[in-house]
Design an enzyme around this catalytic site. Structure first.
Site: not given
Length: 237
Positions: A69, A194, A63
């Site tokens: 950059n 969740q 993630k």
């Protein structure tokens, strides 16, 4: 597009625990596994290389979310590993997403089978968090839809989303744009932290391209039996 095998989340603290789990499967069983932050930060890229050398496909789920950059340079490293999937946060913006794709191709010398997925909203996020913490004036589903459009326009290969949203994204972006869905539980299973969850067969009916399954397999009394059941449900709809 649909991945034939469920992706097993290897949410273990170290190499020892990981291979202790993998030994519960037949030696010739080649799995699709997810290496997340905990295992990667503990064992590094050698863990990924070892899994690939044993014939497993790897989803490296880190993630990435940083200035363009920095993400580009990190993706150059990932591009050398030969993983099947990897992730970045769409909220980093289109410039970062484009840089991620460039870095991946640079690292693989322009020849890669690695696909980049964008994180939409985590499956631990709910409407209240979107409204009160993220301060968005749109609903959670509208936020996911917006992120999916940004990801596709920026050249990503798909998104990570709740299975509740996969059909919506399928209709918005088409079948070639991947919809990988965590938060998969067997009926009656513990949902943990969740909030947006679904069963494997329901996720298949809702046009998920692939499912990520953790505790329903890794914490099962018999992980192989659970894996077989999840696979059966996923394939039969």
């Amino acid at each position: 597009m649909k991945y034939d095998r469920p992706i097993i989340a290897l949410d273990f603290p170290d190499k020892e625990k990981t291979f202790e789990f993998l030994k519960k499967f037949p030696e010739d069983e080649k799995l699709f596994v997810k290496v997340g932050m905990e295992l990667f930060y503990s064992e590094g890229s050698d863990m990924v290389k070892e899994l690939i050398s044993e014939g497993h496909d790897v989803f490296l789920d880190l993630k990435l979310h940083d200035i363009p950059n920095t993400v580009k340079q990190a993706m150059k490293v990932i591009g050398k590993l030969g993983v099947k999937l990897t992730t970045v946060h769409i909220s980093g913006g289109s410039e970062m997403l484009i840089a991620a794709k460039e870095g991946l191709l640079d690292g693989a010398n322009g020849d890669t089978n690695t696909k980049i997925l964008g994180i939409t909203q985590l499956t631990s996020t709910d409407e209240e968090m979107v409204k009160n913490e993220q301060k968005l004036s749109i609903s959670l589903k509208e936020s996911v839809k917006n992120y999916a459009k940004i990801a596709q326009k920026s050249g990503l290969d798909g998104v990570v989303c709740s299975a509740e949203e996969s059909d919506m994204i399928y209709k918005l972006t088409g079948d070639d744009f991947l919809r990988i869905t965590p938060g998969i539980r067997l009926a009656g299973g513990d949902v943990g932290d969740q909030k947006r969850v679904m069963t494997p067969d329901a996720a298949a009916r809702n046009h998920s391209s692939g499912i990520v399954v953790g505790r329903a397999i890794t914490k099962a009394e018999n992980p192989l039996d659970s894996y077989r059941l999840v696979t059966k449900l996923w394939r039969e709809k």
